[in-house]
Motif scaffolding. Sequence first.
Motif, short mmCIF file in Angstrom:
data_model
loop_
_atom_site.label_atom_id
_atom_site.label_comp_id
_atom_site.label_asym_id
_atom_site.label_seq_id
_atom_site.Cartn_x
_atom_site.Cartn_y
_atom_site.Cartn_z
N VAL A 196 -2.58 -4.03 -5.48
CA VAL A 196 -1.98 -3.54 -4.10
C VAL A 196 -2.04 -4.85 -3.23
CG1 VAL A 196 -2.21 -2.34 -2.10
CG2 VAL A 196 -2.78 -1.36 -4.46
N PRO A 205 0.81 -1.30 0.13
CA PRO A 205 0.06 0.00 0.04
C PRO A 205 0.78 1.34 0.21
CG PRO A 205 -0.90 -1.56 1.58
CD PRO A 205 0.38 -2.18 1.16
N LYS A 238 -1.24 2.69 -3.52
CA LYS A 238 -2.62 2.86 -3.82
C LYS A 238 -2.73 3.82 -4.90
CE LYS A 238 -4.78 1.17 0.37
NZ LYS A 238 -5.70 1.44 1.57
#
Length: 356
Positions: A300, A200, A289
């Motif tokens: 992700v 992320p 992201k």
Amino acid sequence: MEFLSDYGLFLAKVATVVVALIIIISVIASAAQKDRGDQQGEGELRTRKLNDRYRRLKEALQSRLMDDEQRKQWQKSEKKRLKAEQKAKKQRAKSTTDNEGAPRKPRVFVLDFHGDIKASDTDMLRQSVTGVLSVAEAGTDEVVVRLESGGGLVHSYGLAAAQLDRIRNKGVALTVCVDKVAASGGYMMACVADRIIASPFAILGSIGVVAQLPNFHRLLKKNDVDFEVLTAGEHKRTLTVFGENTEKGRQKFLDDLQDTHVLFKEYVGERRPALDIHAVSNGDIWFGKRALDVHLIDEVMTSDEYLLAACERADVVAVGFHQRRSLPERLGLATSSAIEHSFWRIVGTFRNQNIQ
């Protein structure tokens, strides 16, 4: 004082003897290592089955969560299961020998690349890729590269990316996992993959080119120091560190940087056609992201999640080429690591004190 003087002299003698012994042992070990290297080659390809590693982690935790009676029953059932697996494995091996065309379980080969400014891991990557491609089958097997790099020299990372192109050119599926950073030259490597997976908050992008160098000409001139640059060829030297730079040389240097940037964009655009290369090639970076939103990556996810899932469907094997090092080299690396570790501990302590 006389005692301290004698004691200091004694310590100096002991230190001299110890250093001499270390040097002698290092020379002998280095010679022996060189002989072994001449006979066996410069390194070796090592493999480790990650399915077994993850299974052992799971079993270790499971056993610690049980009481004594439950653990005994679980261990008995595990023995039976392992025995059945071994029997099934032998049967599969026999059927494969009897019928070479029999289907087998897919394989996932895991390679690691930790890049510095010179992409020093490229030679290890080259050897690993060569070994994997000698056994990997297109359409069945997969190569996963766990990539960490903030970029560096253009020609070094160009060669590293070309090693990954070899996998793609053979038709073997290639996945790149980025847990921390794949920027600039690092992203040049990542974009080769059929699929890019990032955590992320991994850093991606930085599709740009930068060059910087100091110029000491005015300092030398102030101190009446002459510096001459003699070249044969108009563009042999454009900008210099010590000489006087001209606007013409500066413009030529900028033209070369721009051309390198164009080549970089073309390289990425060819391998990721869904990417709006003009929108992401301004040298900016995106976190995981956000990188998904602009199509720099495809999913992700951490590398651990991906490999754990892969273990359910395939034999997952970590592959790495390890260079044989002499004893002096190992001692030097250990010293370097200790100094680096100490430096970052001091930096971390200072930072924590400032935060408090």
